[in-house]
Scaffold this motif. Structure first.
Motif, PDB file in Angstrom:
ATOM      1  N   THR A   1      -4.860-103.677  -3.686  1.00 53.67           N
ATOM      2  CA  THR A   1      -6.254-104.083  -2.933  1.00 53.67           C
ATOM      3  C   THR A   1      -6.933-105.117  -3.601  1.00 53.67           C
ATOM      4  O   THR A   1      -6.734-105.554  -4.782  1.00 53.67           O
ATOM      5  N   ALA A   2      -7.726-105.997  -2.785  1.00 50.22           N
ATOM      6  CA  ALA A   2      -8.564-106.897  -3.351  1.00 50.22           C
ATOM      7  C   ALA A   2      -9.864-106.374  -4.024  1.00 50.22           C
ATOM      8  O   ALA A   2     -10.476-107.173  -4.728  1.00 50.22           O
ATOM      9  N   ARG A   3     -10.048-105.125  -4.238  1.00 53.13           N
ATOM     10  CA  ARG A   3     -11.145-104.499  -4.661  1.00 53.13           C
ATOM     11  C   ARG A   3     -11.112-104.344  -6.161  1.00 53.13           C
ATOM     12  O   ARG A   3     -10.128-104.075  -6.536  1.00 53.13           O
ATOM     13  N   THR A   4     -11.770-105.180  -6.936  1.00 52.99           N
ATOM     14  CA  THR A   4     -11.633-105.224  -8.243  1.00 52.99           C
ATOM     15  C   THR A   4     -12.634-104.357  -9.136  1.00 52.99           C
ATOM     16  O   THR A   4     -12.566-104.153 -10.379  1.00 52.99           O
ATOM     17  N   GLY A   5     -13.801-103.534  -8.568  1.00 53.75           N
ATOM     18  CA  GLY A   5     -14.742-103.055  -9.210  1.00 53.75           C
ATOM     19  C   GLY A   5     -14.117-101.908  -9.911  1.00 53.75           C
ATOM     20  O   GLY A   5     -13.174-101.226  -9.499  1.00 53.75           O
ATOM     21  N   GLU A   6     -14.808-101.715 -11.081  1.00 50.47           N
ATOM     22  CA  GLU A   6     -14.290-100.287 -11.852  1.00 50.47           C
ATOM     23  C   GLU A   6     -14.598 -99.127 -10.852  1.00 50.47           C
ATOM     24  O   GLU A   6     -13.601 -97.995 -11.109  1.00 50.47           O
ATOM     25  N   MET A   7     -15.578 -98.864 -10.354  1.00 50.51           N
ATOM     26  CA  MET A   7     -15.628 -97.702  -9.577  1.00 50.51           C
ATOM     27  C   MET A   7     -14.779 -97.589  -8.565  1.00 50.51           C
ATOM     28  O   MET A   7     -14.177 -96.534  -8.106  1.00 50.51           O
ATOM     29  N   ASP A   8     -14.545 -98.932  -7.932  1.00 53.10           N
ATOM     30  CA  ASP A   8     -13.358 -98.748  -6.850  1.00 53.10           C
ATOM     31  C   ASP A   8     -11.902 -98.282  -7.366  1.00 53.10           C
ATOM     32  O   ASP A   8     -11.207 -97.553  -6.746  1.00 53.10           O
ATOM     33  N   VAL A   9     -11.549 -98.791  -8.896  1.00 47.35           N
ATOM     34  CA  VAL A   9     -10.459 -98.266  -9.389  1.00 47.35           C
ATOM     35  C   VAL A   9     -10.625 -96.675  -9.618  1.00 47.35           C
ATOM     36  O   VAL A   9      -9.597 -96.060  -9.357  1.00 47.35           O
ATOM     37  N   ILE A  10     -11.757 -96.181 -10.229  1.00 46.41           N
ATOM     38  CA  ILE A  10     -11.917 -94.971 -10.521  1.00 46.41           C
ATOM     39  C   ILE A  10     -11.762 -94.277  -9.341  1.00 46.41           C
ATOM     40  O   ILE A  10     -11.104 -92.922  -9.111  1.00 46.41           O
ATOM     41  N   GLN A  11     -12.523 -94.371  -8.146  1.00 46.72           N
ATOM     42  CA  GLN A  11     -12.336 -93.809  -6.883  1.00 46.72           C
ATOM     43  C   GLN A  11     -10.952 -93.607  -6.493  1.00 46.72           C
ATOM     44  O   GLN A  11     -10.239 -92.629  -5.775  1.00 46.72           O
ATOM     45  N   GLY A  12     -10.214 -94.818  -6.587  1.00 48.80           N
ATOM     46  CA  GLY A  12      -8.659 -94.895  -5.983  1.00 48.80           C
ATOM     47  C   GLY A  12      -8.112 -93.915  -6.716  1.00 48.80           C
ATOM     48  O   GLY A  12      -7.289 -93.003  -6.321  1.00 48.80           O
ATOM     49  N   LEU A  13      -7.926 -93.864  -8.130  1.00 50.40           N
ATOM     50  CA  LEU A  13      -7.428 -92.918  -9.117  1.00 50.40           C
ATOM     51  C   LEU A  13      -7.788 -91.378  -8.732  1.00 50.40           C
ATOM     52  O   LEU A  13      -6.795 -90.319  -8.636  1.00 50.40           O
ATOM     53  N   GLU A  14      -8.986 -91.019  -8.521  1.00 49.73           N
ATOM     54  CA  GLU A  14      -9.686 -89.882  -8.207  1.00 49.73           C
ATOM     55  C   GLU A  14      -9.183 -89.389  -6.821  1.00 49.73           C
ATOM     56  O   GLU A  14      -8.903 -88.080  -6.368  1.00 49.73           O
TER      57      GLU A  14
END
Length: 227
Positions: free
Chosen positions: A80-93
């Motif tokens: 993904t082009a989304r680089t925000g930390e919350m995006d990473v956390i939401q993706g993993l969760e």
């Protein structure tokens, strides 16, 4: 050879990924949207999913959760082009095992795919082996986590992380060693994925194991009986 599902609406990227991975001998299904990805998941299992979050017909995080339910044994790598930390956390969760931001180097993606498939293959575990941790039985060959209450379902990386910590029960394991051994020796960037996976293990196995956070260092799986 692995069965790989590519979920990518950009035809240039999707076509290139499919061509590259098929040339390596993998069986690839390219899905341009969420509906096609869900239909593919219903047709049978896969070893790995490459998932773009920015799809035209469905929320990427919701699709990740749906694919996790339908393909419980697959490794899911978000692209993904989304680089925000919350995006990473939401993706993993949401069920992802790995997160790679665009633009990415194809060689890096290929290396990560190879590492994930190598670690997900029970035949690479060095033969039959079981780890007994108190009342918890970790069967490495069958990739099962058994408790007195029954089997606990773990995603591939959750299982690999538990094995790594249990093999060193009572000893401190650094974040760097965990990322190298469970994910990829060439991993770079945020290690937030490790914290998310530890949190999931704590939630799923709270009755049988205790994982201690060692600030500025890593984690330690406490010996059985030390709660």
């Amino acid at each position: 050879m692995a069965r790989i599902v590519i979920v990518e609406d950009d035809h240039a990227i999707g076509g290139r990924l499919a061509a590259t991975l098929c040339a390596e001998g993998h069986d690839c299904d390219w899905c341009p949207d969420g509906a096609a990805a869900l239909a593919r998941a219903e047709r049978g299992p896969a070893e790995l999913v490459l998932l773009d979050l920015g799809l035209p017909d469905v929320d990427g995080f919701e699709l990740c959760r749906s694919l996790r339910d339908r393909l419980p044994g697959a490794v899911i790598v978000v692209l993904t082009a989304r680089t925000g930390e919350m995006d990473v956390i939401q993706g993993l969760e949401s069920g992802a095992d790995d997160y790679l931001t665009k633009p990415f180097r194809l060689a890096e993606l290929q290396a990560r795919i190879a590492a994930h498939l190598r670690r997900a293959d029970p035949g690479q575990e060095g033969g039959p082996g079981r780890i007994r941790h108190g009342s918890l039985l970790i069967d490495r060959t069958a990739r099962r986590c058994l408790t007195p209450a029954g089997e606990v379902e773990l995603r591939p990386k959750e299982f690999d992380l538990l094995v790594r910590l249990a093999a060193a029960a009572g000893r401190a394991v650094s974040r760097e060693d965990l990322m190298s051994d469970v994910w990829d020796e060439n991993w770079f960037g945020s290690t937030k994925t490790l914290d998310v996976h530890v949190a999931v293990l704590r939630r799923k196995l709270d009755e049988w194991v205790r994982i201690t956070t060692l600030r500025h260092f890593g984690y330690r799986l406490e010996p059985p009986g030390e709660r």
